[in-house]
Design a protein around this motif. Sequence first.
Motif, PDB file in Angstrom:
ATOM      1  N   UNK A 133       0.754  -1.317   0.139  1.00  0.00           N
ATOM      2  CA  UNK A 133      -0.114  -0.027  -0.162  1.00  0.00           C
ATOM      3  C   UNK A 133       0.736   1.228  -0.056  1.00  0.00           C
ATOM      4  N   UNK A 134       2.086   1.231  -0.606  1.00  0.00           N
ATOM      5  CA  UNK A 134       2.858   2.468  -0.527  1.00  0.00           C
ATOM      6  C   UNK A 134       3.352   2.737  -1.837  1.00  0.00           C
ATOM      7  N   UNK A 135       2.841   2.279  -2.910  1.00  0.00           N
ATOM      8  CA  UNK A 135       2.991   3.006  -4.294  1.00  0.00           C
ATOM      9  C   UNK A 135       2.288   3.951  -4.626  1.00  0.00           C
ATOM     10  N   UNK A 136       3.084   4.960  -5.492  1.00  0.00           N
ATOM     11  CA  UNK A 136       2.285   6.181  -6.056  1.00  0.00           C
ATOM     12  C   UNK A 136       1.717   5.602  -7.340  1.00  0.00           C
ATOM     13  N   UNK A 137       2.353   4.740  -8.213  1.00  0.00           N
ATOM     14  CA  UNK A 137       2.025   4.430  -9.536  1.00  0.00           C
ATOM     15  C   UNK A 137       2.489   3.145  -9.802  1.00  0.00           C
ATOM     16  N   UNK A 138       1.853   2.335 -10.385  1.00  0.00           N
ATOM     17  CA  UNK A 138       1.970   0.929 -10.734  1.00  0.00           C
ATOM     18  C   UNK A 138       1.632   0.769 -12.158  1.00  0.00           C
ATOM     19  N   UNK A 139       2.632   0.180 -13.000  1.00  0.00           N
ATOM     20  CA  UNK A 139       2.504  -0.071 -14.292  1.00  0.00           C
ATOM     21  C   UNK A 139       2.363  -1.268 -14.793  1.00  0.00           C
ATOM     22  N   UNK A 140       1.689  -1.892 -15.732  1.00  0.00           N
ATOM     23  CA  UNK A 140       1.432  -3.146 -16.202  1.00  0.00           C
ATOM     24  C   UNK A 140       1.654  -3.028 -17.741  1.00  0.00           C
ATOM     25  N   UNK A 141       2.669  -3.610 -18.223  1.00  0.00           N
ATOM     26  CA  UNK A 141       2.905  -3.676 -19.767  1.00  0.00           C
ATOM     27  C   UNK A 141       2.913  -5.158 -20.267  1.00  0.00           C
ATOM     28  N   UNK A 142       2.124  -5.475 -21.249  1.00  0.00           N
ATOM     29  CA  UNK A 142       1.917  -6.654 -21.915  1.00  0.00           C
ATOM     30  C   UNK A 142       2.317  -6.508 -23.540  1.00  0.00           C
ATOM     31  N   UNK A 143       3.318  -7.303 -24.295  1.00  0.00           N
ATOM     32  CA  UNK A 143       3.433  -7.601 -25.468  1.00  0.00           C
ATOM     33  C   UNK A 143       3.338  -9.000 -25.860  1.00  0.00           C
ATOM     34  N   UNK A 144       2.237  -9.081 -26.710  1.00  0.00           N
ATOM     35  CA  UNK A 144       1.977 -10.725 -27.197  1.00  0.00           C
ATOM     36  C   UNK A 144       0.936 -10.700 -28.014  1.00  0.00           C
ATOM     37  N   UNK A 145       0.192 -12.029 -28.070  1.00  0.00           N
ATOM     38  CA  UNK A 145      -0.878 -12.315 -28.784  1.00  0.00           C
ATOM     39  C   UNK A 145      -2.080 -11.753 -27.976  1.00  0.00           C
ATOM     40  N   UNK A 146      -3.082 -11.216 -28.594  1.00  0.00           N
ATOM     41  CA  UNK A 146      -4.285 -10.919 -27.685  1.00  0.00           C
ATOM     42  C   UNK A 146      -5.709 -10.845 -28.582  1.00  0.00           C
ATOM     43  N   UNK A 147      -6.693 -11.011 -27.955  1.00  0.00           N
ATOM     44  CA  UNK A 147      -8.048 -10.993 -28.697  1.00  0.00           C
ATOM     45  C   UNK A 147      -9.131 -10.504 -27.690  1.00  0.00           C
ATOM     46  N   UNK A 148     -10.019 -10.022 -28.285  1.00  0.00           N
ATOM     47  CA  UNK A 148     -11.206  -9.573 -27.525  1.00  0.00           C
ATOM     48  C   UNK A 148     -12.318 -10.386 -27.502  1.00  0.00           C
ATOM     49  N   UNK A 149     -12.997 -10.638 -26.254  1.00  0.00           N
ATOM     50  CA  UNK A 149     -14.091 -11.452 -26.106  1.00  0.00           C
ATOM     51  C   UNK A 149     -15.005 -10.745 -25.083  1.00  0.00           C
ATOM     52  N   UNK A 150     -16.286 -10.611 -25.406  1.00  0.00           N
ATOM     53  CA  UNK A 150     -17.253  -9.987 -24.438  1.00  0.00           C
ATOM     54  C   UNK A 150     -16.839  -8.484 -24.086  1.00  0.00           C
ATOM     55  N   UNK A 151     -16.270  -7.871 -25.171  1.00  0.00           N
ATOM     56  CA  UNK A 151     -15.844  -6.410 -25.010  1.00  0.00           C
ATOM     57  C   UNK A 151     -14.933  -6.202 -24.137  1.00  0.00           C
ATOM     58  N   UNK A 152     -14.111  -7.166 -23.771  1.00  0.00           N
ATOM     59  CA  UNK A 152     -12.919  -7.202 -22.956  1.00  0.00           C
ATOM     60  C   UNK A 152     -11.869  -7.815 -23.741  1.00  0.00           C
ATOM     61  N   UNK A 153     -10.707  -6.991 -23.519  1.00  0.00           N
ATOM     62  CA  UNK A 153      -9.279  -7.260 -24.032  1.00  0.00           C
ATOM     63  C   UNK A 153      -8.691  -8.779 -23.102  1.00  0.00           C
TER      64      UNK A 153
END
Length: 647
Positions: A121-141
């Motif tokens: 509980x002490x972070x100011x910012x958290x970044x999540x990066x992804x590179x790879x295959x993806x698709x959409x299903x149910x309006x969600x990546x």
Amino acid sequence: MAQSRLRSSHKEAPPELRLSNGPTRRTVLAGGSATLLGGLAMSAARAQVDPGRLRRAAVVIGVDRTNRLPLLKGAASGARDMERFLLREGFDPVVPLIDDSGKDIVTVDVFNAVAALVAPGNLDQLLIYFSGHGFMHGFSDHWILSGAPYNSGETVAVKESAELARFCGIPNVVFISDACRVPTTNTALERIAGGYKIFPASGAYLRNKVDFFFGTAPGRPAFETAEESAANHKGVFTEAFLHTFRAPWDDMIVTLDNGQEIIPNRRMEKFLLSETQVRAEKANIILQQEPQIDVVTQVDHIFIGRHIPMSLGPGRPGPSPPPEIVPARRFVRSALSEIAEFTASDAMGNQNGKLYPPGGAANRVFAVAQAEEQIYLRAVRDRADPFFAAPGVTVEGAGIASVTAPAGVALDPPEPLDMGRTAVAANLNTALAATILLTLESGFALPLAVLRDQAAHVTVEGDAVVDIRYTPLAGTERAEVFQANRDEIETLRSAVGAAVVESTFLFGGSAERDSAEDPAESLGARFAELAPFDPTLALYAAYALDAAQRDALVASVARTSAEALGVQLFDLVLLSGRGPNGLRLPEGLVPFCPAFRPGWSVVRAHDIPQPAPVRAAMPFLTDSPWSVFAPEGARILKTAIENGELP
């Protein structure tokens, strides 16, 4: 010089595994101290931010190899580039989950990495990066990890994860996704139960801000470049993103008191739209890749990186000026923003007394949107919905196989109308509203709210419900006002409906507003006023405002709608009900489940209890913009209504 060529991360695979090119602040206290950004977000000027004091961390995911999908060559290398960039910018730790070491990347490892960073509980910012295959299903990546699609559980549900990230206690969470966003035709992935959620469920319901950087638009592929002489392939968007901090435009740079130059999140959108497209076009003149940037942190002290000017050799140009690139869907979004800026009082002040000013932005939406293959606009003057004297529904574009209603609701037999439409009248007796199940000849079914003073109009294309609208019943006072303002109301709701289908109906996100005018404020007031005429507009507004994380405005739309209709709509209660005591849904909502497809991501993210038949039918939801169930799910719901298990 070797000729440039382009490789798509959406590439042909064996038929049964192909990814389709188809249609489309909390201030956190930890150990007695507040996080820096959390403490500053309410009152501090941007110049007071000291990047050296920020507590920032990241999880960087790069997956070249999956189980049975084409091998990528730029995902892992792009992730390594991002890892080096974030370490340079002071993110600590940066957790790399990259498969270039030969290790499989699995969902539990991603969750554990994120949870370990969230827990203190002490972070100011958290970044999540992804590179790879993806698709959409149910309006969600969905991000595909090493074991998928053979193991469909090895996918990350981005929207559900982001929903939980909004309550994790970190003032700013950033998702960066360099992956395809096309619908899947992979049978192993079509029946996934929502994917894996990589953020822990906090139960706190005290909200923070989540920013999104998607490398491509909904329904579109993402690409990686491939030069024969290059050691590594590169993702087009990842390269454009990193270039932002090397060669930004002058108006993107904010100088701090200590002389450091930063690039705020909210100032990156236009550059990324341009730079990504320029890079794509350099490799292939016909290629288009348009990022989707949704930044809700509208302050200049929220940033990812500093401006570190690249070394310019003799004859090398500096940053290029913004080109005149106006993709069609961006034009639609811009025009809709103009519509939102008309306040209700402004519109009512027009000399013609109409609710909406004629022409202008709304007509531009029509002109542009009609050229887009995936946008469903209808010229209402040619295909006007009739007024009805009783509640019910009209269906256009498909035949009706059956209509199932709960006890106490009487239905008339389907009645053919002109232009291939069919109408069904309903007698609600003493009820103000009810949920019926509309089953089409294809076997697909739609739960639909029937309202006492409204007639519903449903438009079907293929197996998808692409539009639902309500019209006041003939002879009512609302019908008279509706008729007097019909052109403007129809123009607005058709344009908004089209934008929703294209995922362009987003307000208050990355718009770099410098004026005191708040389009989202006008939008909320305007659509709340429209709820008595068409509840669908209230739903559209609530989802757009929720995406912009404008919680007070969402609550206002829900409250005004309930007061006007006398009933509570499931989606509005769902979006406005996430409070300090958690999300609790009362009884008597209509319909009995989310009407709009993106609502299911909220249900899944928070594990909101559903009636047993609805839970059983959930795996059979389709990718229709509105909640449509495939025949297997339709039969479950139909039987449950007939047996009195669903209201």
